[in-house]
Design a protein around this motif. Sequence first.
Motif, PDB file in Angstrom:
ATOM      1  N   PHE A 205     -36.980 -55.410  38.605  1.00 37.29           N
ATOM      2  CA  PHE A 205     -36.367 -56.369  37.088  1.00 37.29           C
ATOM      3  C   PHE A 205     -36.135 -57.560  37.894  1.00 37.29           C
ATOM      4  N   VAL A 206     -35.414 -57.383  39.146  1.00 38.61           N
ATOM      5  CA  VAL A 206     -34.999 -58.768  40.175  1.00 38.61           C
ATOM      6  C   VAL A 206     -35.815 -59.140  40.488  1.00 38.61           C
ATOM      7  N   ASN A 207     -36.507 -58.838  42.219  1.00 37.79           N
ATOM      8  CA  ASN A 207     -37.191 -58.861  43.012  1.00 37.79           C
ATOM      9  C   ASN A 207     -38.313 -59.235  42.514  1.00 37.79           C
ATOM     10  N   LYS A 208     -38.965 -58.348  41.035  1.00 34.69           N
ATOM     11  CA  LYS A 208     -40.170 -58.439  40.844  1.00 34.69           C
ATOM     12  C   LYS A 208     -40.896 -57.311  41.672  1.00 34.69           C
ATOM     13  N   ILE A 209     -40.793 -56.401  42.457  1.00 35.83           N
ATOM     14  CA  ILE A 209     -41.251 -55.406  43.753  1.00 35.83           C
ATOM     15  C   ILE A 209     -41.571 -54.428  42.819  1.00 35.83           C
ATOM     16  N   ASN A 210     -42.737 -53.257  42.351  1.00 34.91           N
ATOM     17  CA  ASN A 210     -42.719 -52.097  41.892  1.00 34.91           C
ATOM     18  C   ASN A 210     -43.163 -51.660  42.859  1.00 34.91           C
ATOM     19  N   PRO A 211     -42.441 -50.608  43.303  1.00 37.42           N
ATOM     20  CA  PRO A 211     -43.666 -49.406  44.733  1.00 37.42           C
ATOM     21  C   PRO A 211     -43.933 -48.342  44.202  1.00 37.42           C
ATOM     22  N   LYS A 212     -44.485 -48.159  42.809  1.00 37.51           N
ATOM     23  CA  LYS A 212     -45.291 -47.592  42.103  1.00 37.51           C
ATOM     24  C   LYS A 212     -44.784 -45.907  41.525  1.00 37.51           C
ATOM     25  N   ILE A 213     -45.163 -45.665  42.921  1.00 33.57           N
ATOM     26  CA  ILE A 213     -44.572 -44.101  43.066  1.00 33.57           C
ATOM     27  C   ILE A 213     -43.716 -43.665  43.954  1.00 33.57           C
ATOM     28  N   LEU A 214     -42.585 -43.227  44.134  1.00 31.20           N
ATOM     29  CA  LEU A 214     -41.680 -42.474  44.985  1.00 31.20           C
ATOM     30  C   LEU A 214     -41.156 -41.242  45.206  1.00 31.20           C
ATOM     31  N   ASN A 215     -40.946 -40.825  46.501  1.00 32.48           N
ATOM     32  CA  ASN A 215     -40.607 -39.112  45.927  1.00 32.48           C
ATOM     33  C   ASN A 215     -39.620 -39.837  46.708  1.00 32.48           C
ATOM     34  N   ILE A 216     -38.311 -39.172  45.785  1.00 32.29           N
ATOM     35  CA  ILE A 216     -36.650 -39.274  45.545  1.00 32.29           C
ATOM     36  C   ILE A 216     -36.524 -37.947  46.257  1.00 32.29           C
ATOM     37  N   SER A 217     -35.299 -38.399  47.479  1.00 32.85           N
ATOM     38  CA  SER A 217     -34.940 -36.441  47.804  1.00 32.85           C
ATOM     39  C   SER A 217     -33.729 -37.124  48.043  1.00 32.85           C
ATOM     40  N   ALA A 218     -32.890 -36.410  48.803  1.00 36.48           N
ATOM     41  CA  ALA A 218     -31.048 -36.769  49.653  1.00 36.48           C
ATOM     42  C   ALA A 218     -31.284 -35.970  50.379  1.00 36.48           C
ATOM     43  N   ARG A 219     -30.648 -36.372  51.956  1.00 39.72           N
ATOM     44  CA  ARG A 219     -30.581 -36.276  53.593  1.00 39.72           C
ATOM     45  C   ARG A 219     -30.953 -34.265  53.550  1.00 39.72           C
ATOM     46  N   GLY A 220     -31.757 -34.036  54.703  1.00 41.42           N
ATOM     47  CA  GLY A 220     -30.980 -32.459  55.318  1.00 41.42           C
ATOM     48  C   GLY A 220     -31.977 -31.902  54.458  1.00 41.42           C
ATOM     49  N   LYS A 221     -31.639 -30.527  54.591  1.00 42.34           N
ATOM     50  CA  LYS A 221     -33.049 -29.277  53.788  1.00 42.34           C
ATOM     51  C   LYS A 221     -32.244 -28.111  54.803  1.00 42.34           C
ATOM     52  N   THR A 222     -32.518 -27.038  53.335  1.00 39.61           N
ATOM     53  CA  THR A 222     -32.082 -25.808  53.495  1.00 39.61           C
ATOM     54  C   THR A 222     -33.393 -25.075  52.748  1.00 39.61           C
ATOM     55  N   ASN A 223     -33.183 -23.414  52.655  1.00 39.05           N
ATOM     56  CA  ASN A 223     -33.805 -22.715  52.122  1.00 39.05           C
ATOM     57  C   ASN A 223     -33.147 -22.060  50.446  1.00 39.05           C
ATOM     58  N   TYR A 224     -34.004 -21.493  50.199  1.00 40.39           N
ATOM     59  CA  TYR A 224     -32.742 -20.853  48.551  1.00 40.39           C
ATOM     60  C   TYR A 224     -31.714 -19.811  49.416  1.00 40.39           C
ATOM     61  N   PHE A 225     -32.242 -18.552  49.875  1.00 40.32           N
ATOM     62  CA  PHE A 225     -31.628 -17.918  50.562  1.00 40.32           C
ATOM     63  C   PHE A 225     -30.394 -18.526  51.149  1.00 40.32           C
ATOM     64  N   ILE A 226     -30.080 -19.678  52.203  1.00 42.02           N
ATOM     65  CA  ILE A 226     -28.949 -20.661  52.460  1.00 42.02           C
ATOM     66  C   ILE A 226     -27.918 -21.378  51.544  1.00 42.02           C
ATOM     67  N   PHE A 227     -28.885 -21.488  50.818  1.00 43.79           N
ATOM     68  CA  PHE A 227     -28.486 -22.802  49.400  1.00 43.79           C
ATOM     69  C   PHE A 227     -28.068 -21.356  48.029  1.00 43.79           C
ATOM     70  N   ALA A 228     -27.570 -20.540  48.706  1.00 39.90           N
ATOM     71  CA  ALA A 228     -27.483 -18.864  47.614  1.00 39.90           C
ATOM     72  C   ALA A 228     -26.099 -18.694  48.590  1.00 39.90           C
ATOM     73  N   LYS A 229     -25.996 -18.863  49.821  1.00 43.31           N
ATOM     74  CA  LYS A 229     -24.982 -18.271  50.647  1.00 43.31           C
ATOM     75  C   LYS A 229     -23.906 -18.897  50.703  1.00 43.31           C
ATOM     76  N   LYS A 230     -23.929 -20.384  50.436  1.00 41.45           N
ATOM     77  CA  LYS A 230     -23.139 -21.605  50.965  1.00 41.45           C
ATOM     78  C   LYS A 230     -22.302 -21.399  48.831  1.00 41.45           C
ATOM     79  N   ILE A 231     -23.240 -21.435  48.132  1.00 37.39           N
ATOM     80  CA  ILE A 231     -22.579 -21.121  46.238  1.00 37.39           C
ATOM     81  C   ILE A 231     -21.992 -19.964  46.653  1.00 37.39           C
ATOM     82  N   LEU A 232     -22.264 -18.728  47.070  1.00 39.97           N
ATOM     83  CA  LEU A 232     -21.300 -17.130  46.616  1.00 39.97           C
ATOM     84  C   LEU A 232     -19.921 -17.881  47.990  1.00 39.97           C
ATOM     85  N   GLU A 233     -19.931 -18.511  48.656  1.00 40.08           N
ATOM     86  CA  GLU A 233     -18.641 -19.082  49.266  1.00 40.08           C
ATOM     87  C   GLU A 233     -17.839 -19.169  48.476  1.00 40.08           C
ATOM     88  N   ASN A 234     -18.000 -19.993  47.360  1.00 40.09           N
ATOM     89  CA  ASN A 234     -17.019 -20.635  46.078  1.00 40.09           C
ATOM     90  C   ASN A 234     -16.488 -19.537  45.053  1.00 40.09           C
TER      91      ASN A 234
END
Length: 250
Positions: A205-234
């Motif tokens: 709305f300020v720069n009047k630049i519209n990219p139309k489609i963007l894939n949005i994500s944080a950095r890094g990667k993992t799988n469900y198994f490793i993700f669950a292990k991290k959850i279990l640690e808590n």
Amino acid sequence: MEKIEKTLLLGSSGQIGSNLKKKLKSISKQVKCLSKNELDLEKLNSIKKTLDKIKPNLIINAAAYTKVDEAENNKKKCFKINVLSTKELANWSYKNNCFLLHYSTVYIFDGKKIKPWKEEDRPNPINYYGKSKLEAEKKIILSKCNYLILRLNWIYNEKGENFPKKIIKKIKKKNNIFLVNNQIGTPNDAEFISNITVKILKKIFVNKINPKILNISARGKTNYFIFAKKILENFKVELKKKKLIPINSN
């Protein structure tokens, strides 16, 4: 920046919507939030009536049918909420010069690519949920309205159904939990997604630049198994005795 006159947020009680509604005041003079109870997207006739009454300048569609597995058996409901309601929003936006921000998903792809998905990659959904979200994207594009589509994956938050919540339930109930270890992705906090959304809208709305489609994500990667292990640690010591077993999805 000059603030947007009126913003309508759909799905305000969901994972992203509940985080986003408090941040929209920084870019909009008025923010109208509607939950599923206030606007049922299955009732297609009510969508235009509601929009005509509110007359928003910006619509943020954070509402969707997101139960990936159940979508296979509830195709009619999934199609109504994800496709037909989006078509109504897009058509109204075009006719009323309203900007539409719509959240999509990387489920429109087949998951076979090793590297991160790019916006120009060819969609090839392998389940009905993905097909419905891809069809919604097409309806928006065909409407010729001013739009931005943000594709997301692996969203988690205190509200709504998500992977961490499902795993916590399984950890408490079962001794052995089987988890896929060959599907790669990036967990994304809904708070992060809402912050990025506001930043992008400010630029549009300020720069009047519209990219139309963007894939949005944080950095890094993992799988469900490793993700669950991290959850279990808590968890407490007694729950840490539970066994997580990696499996292949193929």
